[in-house]
Design a protein around this motif. Sequence first.
Motif, PDB file in Angstrom:
ATOM      1  N   UNK A   1      -3.867 -10.287  33.243  1.00  0.00           N
ATOM      2  CA  UNK A   1      -2.512 -10.827  33.326  1.00  0.00           C
ATOM      3  C   UNK A   1      -2.310 -11.403  34.718  1.00  0.00           C
ATOM      4  N   UNK A   2      -1.912 -12.661  34.768  1.00  0.00           N
ATOM      5  CA  UNK A   2      -1.637 -13.292  36.057  1.00  0.00           C
ATOM      6  C   UNK A   2      -0.199 -13.005  36.480  1.00  0.00           C
ATOM      7  N   UNK A   3       0.058 -13.256  37.741  1.00  0.00           N
ATOM      8  CA  UNK A   3       1.445 -13.319  38.203  1.00  0.00           C
ATOM      9  C   UNK A   3       1.993 -14.658  37.720  1.00  0.00           C
ATOM     10  N   UNK A   4       3.248 -14.926  37.948  1.00  0.00           N
ATOM     11  CA  UNK A   4       3.805 -16.240  37.628  1.00  0.00           C
ATOM     12  C   UNK A   4       3.161 -17.251  38.577  1.00  0.00           C
ATOM     13  N   UNK A   5       2.568 -18.294  37.988  1.00  0.00           N
ATOM     14  CA  UNK A   5       1.860 -19.318  38.762  1.00  0.00           C
ATOM     15  C   UNK A   5       2.739 -20.542  38.938  1.00  0.00           C
ATOM     16  N   UNK A   6       3.043 -20.869  40.178  1.00  0.00           N
ATOM     17  CA  UNK A   6       3.766 -22.099  40.460  1.00  0.00           C
ATOM     18  C   UNK A   6       2.769 -23.258  40.486  1.00  0.00           C
ATOM     19  N   UNK A   7       3.261 -24.464  40.667  1.00  0.00           N
ATOM     20  CA  UNK A   7       2.413 -25.655  40.692  1.00  0.00           C
ATOM     21  C   UNK A   7       1.275 -25.493  41.692  1.00  0.00           C
ATOM     22  N   UNK A   8       0.062 -25.792  41.234  1.00  0.00           N
ATOM     23  CA  UNK A   8      -1.177 -25.742  42.009  1.00  0.00           C
ATOM     24  C   UNK A   8      -1.678 -24.328  42.317  1.00  0.00           C
ATOM     25  N   UNK A   9      -1.003 -23.293  41.832  1.00  0.00           N
ATOM     26  CA  UNK A   9      -1.515 -21.942  42.025  1.00  0.00           C
ATOM     27  C   UNK A   9      -2.576 -21.634  40.975  1.00  0.00           C
ATOM     28  N   UNK A  10      -3.442 -20.663  41.298  1.00  0.00           N
ATOM     29  CA  UNK A  10      -4.598 -20.343  40.465  1.00  0.00           C
ATOM     30  C   UNK A  10      -4.654 -18.863  40.132  1.00  0.00           C
ATOM     31  N   UNK A  11      -5.334 -18.592  39.028  1.00  0.00           N
ATOM     32  CA  UNK A  11      -5.639 -17.221  38.618  1.00  0.00           C
ATOM     33  C   UNK A  11      -7.066 -17.221  38.095  1.00  0.00           C
ATOM     34  N   UNK A  12      -7.851 -16.219  38.497  1.00  0.00           N
ATOM     35  CA  UNK A  12      -9.241 -16.117  38.039  1.00  0.00           C
ATOM     36  C   UNK A  12      -9.492 -14.758  37.417  1.00  0.00           C
ATOM     37  N   UNK A  13     -10.391 -14.752  36.435  1.00  0.00           N
ATOM     38  CA  UNK A  13     -10.797 -13.514  35.778  1.00  0.00           C
ATOM     39  C   UNK A  13     -12.270 -13.622  35.417  1.00  0.00           C
TER      40      UNK A  13
END
Length: 106
Positions: free
Chosen positions: A67-79
Amino acid sequence: TASALGVAGLATVPASAAAAAPAGPVVRIDNFAFGPAALTVAPGATVTWINQDDIPHTVVANDKAFKSKVLDTDERFSFTFARPGEYDYFCSLHPHMTGKVIVKAA
């Protein structure tokens, strides 16, 4: 399910590394969609989601394996996907947005 398979490796990319290109497969979030909607990777692959939309989104596994945090524009999440299986996910802010990562040994 993913959690029963012992998936580990939840990680977010620090803001200082945001400009660096992801090492593995990328899913782009744009126009209220995940692209590609389905992605096939090998075990051990790290998938990075990049929000290229102008509104916030999340990436949440149906079985809560990640589960990612809330991603704003251009933010990333990796798993990192450690084990074979199918991992369905969605945006918790916009549940009609869905995607899937298929993890298969070569």
